[in-house]
Design a protein around this motif. Structure first.
Motif, mmCIF file in Angstrom:
data_model
loop_
_atom_site.group_PDB
_atom_site.id
_atom_site.type_symbol
_atom_site.label_atom_id
_atom_site.label_comp_id
_atom_site.label_asym_id
_atom_site.label_seq_id
_atom_site.Cartn_x
_atom_site.Cartn_y
_atom_site.Cartn_z
ATOM 1 N N ILE A 211 0.844 -1.211 0.000
ATOM 2 C CA ILE A 211 0.000 0.000 0.000
ATOM 3 C C ILE A 211 0.877 1.259 0.000
ATOM 4 N N GLN A 212 1.951 1.176 0.775
ATOM 5 C CA GLN A 212 2.926 2.271 0.804
ATOM 6 C C GLN A 212 3.505 2.504 -0.600
ATOM 7 N N ALA A 213 3.866 1.387 -1.250
ATOM 8 C CA ALA A 213 4.446 1.471 -2.597
ATOM 9 C C ALA A 213 3.452 2.105 -3.565
ATOM 10 N N MET A 214 2.184 1.731 -3.443
ATOM 11 C CA MET A 214 1.146 2.304 -4.318
ATOM 12 C C MET A 214 1.080 3.828 -4.150
ATOM 13 N N LYS A 215 1.188 4.269 -2.878
ATOM 14 C CA LYS A 215 1.151 5.717 -2.622
ATOM 15 C C LYS A 215 2.320 6.416 -3.302
ATOM 16 N N PHE A 216 3.500 5.824 -3.173
ATOM 17 C CA PHE A 216 4.696 6.390 -3.816
ATOM 18 C C PHE A 216 4.531 6.458 -5.332
ATOM 19 N N LEU A 217 4.060 5.341 -5.889
ATOM 20 C CA LEU A 217 3.900 5.272 -7.346
ATOM 21 C C LEU A 217 2.958 6.379 -7.819
ATOM 22 N N LYS A 218 1.875 6.543 -7.058
ATOM 23 C CA LYS A 218 0.870 7.530 -7.448
ATOM 24 C C LYS A 218 1.445 8.948 -7.345
ATOM 25 N N SER A 219 2.064 9.215 -6.202
ATOM 26 C CA SER A 219 2.511 10.594 -5.984
ATOM 27 C C SER A 219 3.688 10.969 -6.884
ATOM 28 N N HIS A 220 4.376 9.976 -7.445
ATOM 29 C CA HIS A 220 5.484 10.303 -8.350
ATOM 30 C C HIS A 220 5.153 10.019 -9.807
ATOM 31 N N ASN A 221 3.874 9.896 -10.066
ATOM 32 C CA ASN A 221 3.438 9.722 -11.454
ATOM 33 C C ASN A 221 4.008 8.491 -12.135
ATOM 34 N N LEU A 222 4.219 7.444 -11.354
ATOM 35 C CA LEU A 222 4.799 6.228 -11.949
ATOM 36 C C LEU A 222 3.793 5.085 -12.012
ATOM 37 N N MET A 223 2.550 5.357 -11.635
ATOM 38 C CA MET A 223 1.566 4.273 -11.586
ATOM 39 C C MET A 223 1.439 3.565 -12.929
ATOM 40 N N ALA A 224 1.555 4.328 -14.014
ATOM 41 C CA ALA A 224 1.394 3.730 -15.348
ATOM 42 C C ALA A 224 2.475 2.692 -15.637
ATOM 43 N N LYS A 225 3.589 2.781 -14.891
ATOM 44 C CA LYS A 225 4.696 1.839 -15.128
ATOM 45 C C LYS A 225 4.576 0.565 -14.292
ATOM 46 N N PHE A 226 3.649 0.572 -13.375
ATOM 47 C CA PHE A 226 3.497 -0.598 -12.497
ATOM 48 C C PHE A 226 2.657 -1.664 -13.223
ATOM 49 N N THR A 227 3.322 -2.743 -13.653
ATOM 50 C CA THR A 227 2.638 -3.710 -14.523
ATOM 51 C C THR A 227 2.554 -5.130 -13.960
ATOM 52 N N MET A 228 3.352 -5.421 -12.945
ATOM 53 C CA MET A 228 3.464 -6.846 -12.584
ATOM 54 C C MET A 228 3.512 -7.055 -11.074
ATOM 55 N N ILE A 229 2.851 -8.133 -10.617
ATOM 56 C CA ILE A 229 3.178 -8.604 -9.263
ATOM 57 C C ILE A 229 3.821 -9.973 -9.404
ATOM 58 N N HIS A 230 4.656 -10.297 -8.450
ATOM 59 C CA HIS A 230 5.494 -11.484 -8.574
ATOM 60 C C HIS A 230 5.547 -12.241 -7.257
ATOM 61 N N PHE A 231 5.561 -13.557 -7.357
ATOM 62 C CA PHE A 231 5.905 -14.369 -6.169
ATOM 63 C C PHE A 231 6.683 -15.590 -6.637
ATOM 64 N N HIS A 232 7.398 -16.188 -5.718
ATOM 65 C CA HIS A 232 8.149 -17.417 -6.019
ATOM 66 C C HIS A 232 8.167 -18.195 -4.720
ATOM 67 N N ILE A 233 7.430 -19.314 -4.670
ATOM 68 C CA ILE A 233 7.267 -19.965 -3.360
ATOM 69 C C ILE A 233 8.249 -21.109 -3.137
ATOM 70 N N GLY A 234 9.228 -21.279 -4.010
ATOM 71 C CA GLY A 234 10.236 -22.301 -3.734
ATOM 72 C C GLY A 234 10.514 -23.137 -4.959
ATOM 73 N N SER A 235 11.604 -23.877 -4.899
ATOM 74 C CA SER A 235 12.028 -24.683 -6.036
ATOM 75 C C SER A 235 11.583 -26.130 -5.854
ATOM 76 N N LEU A 236 11.513 -26.855 -6.944
ATOM 77 C CA LEU A 236 11.158 -28.271 -6.923
ATOM 78 C C LEU A 236 9.920 -28.517 -6.044
#
Ligand SMILES: *Cc1c(COP(=O)(O)O)cnc(C)c1O
Length: 602
Positions: A211-236
């Motif tokens: 949520i903090q990151a969203m606020k930063f993105l918005k206030s710095h006009n970078l929201m349009a660049k936010f395209t992906m969320i990512h997770f990686h829960i482990g190998s094999l």
């Protein structure tokens, strides 16, 4: 006949024919023939063989499965994949990956500056690049640079401070890479590598930070660049359930973020972890198939998008092991069966022998298929008693040697009866007939995941497959470290042949070693990379290409920062001061030798 479970782990890549293991592709060459063609060039020691067609197969498979699943479920999002460079970054692997991936715009994942630089040099836009891991300002700067060079780069932030660096650099740049956020899920994976996910995992932003990151993105006009969320829960990942939970959680976060104003958020990157069956026995490690994995991912994300009333996301995957593991096969020559020292001709029976020795002797003469199990038990008891008697001073070294020889001869003889035995008895006897096979390789160099984590790899002889193998095998490498051993495991037994290495060679193959093993391998005991070769198979036969020999002794020392000149000067001056001034030539020969052993004189 034991097929060593190729129907389980082999994924239709191998067949056994005329007692030999063959690659089931085009002209189906037998592996031993490939090995012998390399050894003919006076290259001994272990071999790491790479089969490019198996890289192509995995890439084609993953793209076609997603395509099929999208069609079946009428999924409207896109599918994109990147290969994580940390899994195998060697050119002899990557150049094939790049070639086969081109038609799909298969991209690369980088987790460090060096990896990013490599990705930028190898990648052709529009194939994507994702950037994970902890980043300093320079690395983020490099992402901007990549973006200026037309690369489709997504910086996946691991923490708020990385976002602050992006904001800072973006102030002076018109071209800005895409931004992704690694999310910290409360659902984690299971298994050896589960640490990558979960609420206490090393990586990712929690809900508050997002949520903090969203606020930063918005206030710095970078929201349009936010395209992906990512997770990686482990190998094999051996279980599918944790992935499903993670998908549900990530899908909900995706929906929420779009509602909160992430207007260009369009991708969910589900990381790696797609497993490959490693088991050689009926009880499988993995509880899902690749098709099931793909269908579950597509189905879950479609369902959540529908429930949240948002567009179906582009699905990104970062599978590494699945793509690269099958292409690598490690071939290890067997140097010795350690019980083969116990020859009958070495017996030195005396005119008067201790009674236990005489009993061992008659066990040896009389053992047959009916009494084998009982006699083996007796042999163990007697042998242990003799060792105790030796400690107490009642028997001498010759007696001890005789008991050792008889004990081993009894076991060897028992192995001849094994085929005539009752199944249950057979199992018990087979487990007792343990033999130690000394293999020309270093476990630390070539199977580091076994050393570090106990990860097992399928292993089998490459020939003699028409003959039943009765010796329960413990495998030893040639390092001077007791950790360099794969002990016999009753629950996953490995049986090998009783071979006389004076008359024939014997080779084992370790499979699925094309991911991580290469790059994690270490030069313990100064055993460096084995000789590598690329094997291309066509309808007519096979070609051995790009042989890269295992480093020579002098090169190994050189890589450790010893000056070649200094070492030679020191050695030569010792020779000059000795009584043997002609030794230089001989010494030079050894300096240009590989550090691995030269198997049998043949
Ligand atoms: C290591 C890693 C991968 C690759 O995982 P595999 O289990 O080899 O598929 C993918 N993504 C990230 C972020 C990783 O750290």
């Amino acid at each position: 006949m034991n097929d060593y479970g190729i129907s389980i782990w082999g994924d239709n890549n191998f067949i056994i024919k005329n007692s030999k293991l063959k690659i089931d592709y085009k002209s189906s060459p037998n592996i031993i023939k490939i090995v012998k063609s390399i050894r003919k060039k006076k290259i001994y020691g272990p071999l790491l063989l790479r089969f490019p067609h198996l890289i192509e197969k995995q890439i084609d498979l993953i793209y076609s499965l997603f395509k099929k699943s999208f069609k079946e479920m009428n999924y409207k999002g896109d599918f994109k994949a990147v290969f994580p460079l940390k899994v195998n970054h060697y050119p002899s692997f990557l150049k094939h990956l790049i070639k086969f991936g081109k038609k799909y715009n298969y991209g690369l994942e980088a987790g460090s500056k060096a990896e990013l630089m490599l990705a930028m040099s190898l990648n052709t836009p529009p194939a994507p690049i994702t950037v994970n891991g902890f980043k300093d300002k320079n690395m983020i700067h490099l992402c901007f640079l990549a973006s200026k060079l037309q690369h489709d780069v997504t910086i996946i932030i691991e923490g708020i401070s990385e976002l602050q660096s992006i904001i800072e650099i973006a102030k002076n740049s018109k071209t800005i890479p895409n931004i992704g956020i690694r999310i910290r899920l409360h659902n984690s994976g299971e298994g050896t590598w589960a640490k990558s996910g979960g609420i206490n995992s090393k990586f990712g932003l929690n809900a508050t930070e997002i949520i903090q990151a969203m606020k930063f993105l918005k206030s710095h006009n970078l929201m349009a660049k936010f395209t992906m969320i990512h997770f990686h829960i482990g190998s094999l990942l051996n279980q599918i359930a944790p992935l499903k939970k993670a998908l549900k959680e990530a899908g909900n976060i995706y929906g929420e973020l779009i509602k909160m104003g992430a207007e260009n958020l369009n991708s969910i990157n589900i990381g790696g972890g797609l497993s490959i069956e490693h088991s050689q026995h009926k009880n499988l490690n993995q509880n899902y198939t690749t098709t099931e994995y793909v269908n579950d991912v597509v189905f879950m994300l479609k369902e959540i998008a529908l429930a949240k009333n948002v567009k179906e996301p582009t699905i990104f995957i970062e599978s590494g092991r699945f793509i690269s593991a099958p292409h690598g096969i490690l071939v290890t020559p067997v140097l010795e069966l350690l019980s083969s020292e116990f020859k009958k001709s070495y017996l030195q029976l005396k005119a008067q022998n201790p009674p236990l020795i005489m009993e061992l002797h008659s066990l040896y003469l009389d053992i047959n298929s009916r009494n084998a199990l009982e006699y083996l038990h007796d042999a163990i008891d007697h042998f242990e008693s003799i060792l105790t008697l030796f400690d107490l001073g009642y028997v001498d070294l010759i007696d001890r040697s005789n008991s050792e020889i008889l004990f081993n001869l009894i076991f060897k003889k028992a192995s001849l009866f094994v085929n005539n035995l009752h199944k249950r008895e057979l199992k018990k006897i087979k487990n007792m007939l343990e033999e130690r096979y000394l293999l020309n390789f270093s476990l630390f160099q070539s199977l580091p995941d076994y050393w570090g984590l106990g990860q097992k790899f399928p292993v089998m002889p490459l020939h003699k497959l028409n003959i039943s193998a009765n010796r329960s095998a413990t495998l030893w490498d040639i390092s001077c470290d007791s950790d360099g051993e794969i002990a016999f495991d009753k629950n996953a037994p490995l049986f090998l042949h009783d071979v006389d290495l004076n008359n024939e060679e014997y080779f084992l193959g370790f499979f699925l070693v094309g991911a991580y093993q290469d790059i994690l391998g270490m030069n313990h005991n100064m055993f460096a990379k084995p000789t590598q070769a690329i094997i291309k198979i066509d309808k007519k036969g096979f070609k051995v290409k790009n042989i890269k020999k295992s480093p020579k002794v002098m090169k190994i020392l050189n890589d450790l920062d010893y000056s070649k000149k200094e070492i030679l000067n020191k050695l030569y001056s010792k020779i000059d001061n000795s009584k043997f001034p002609n030794l230089k030539k001989e010494l030079n020969k050894f300096l240009s030798d590989s550090n691995y052993l030269k198997t049998t004189s043949k």
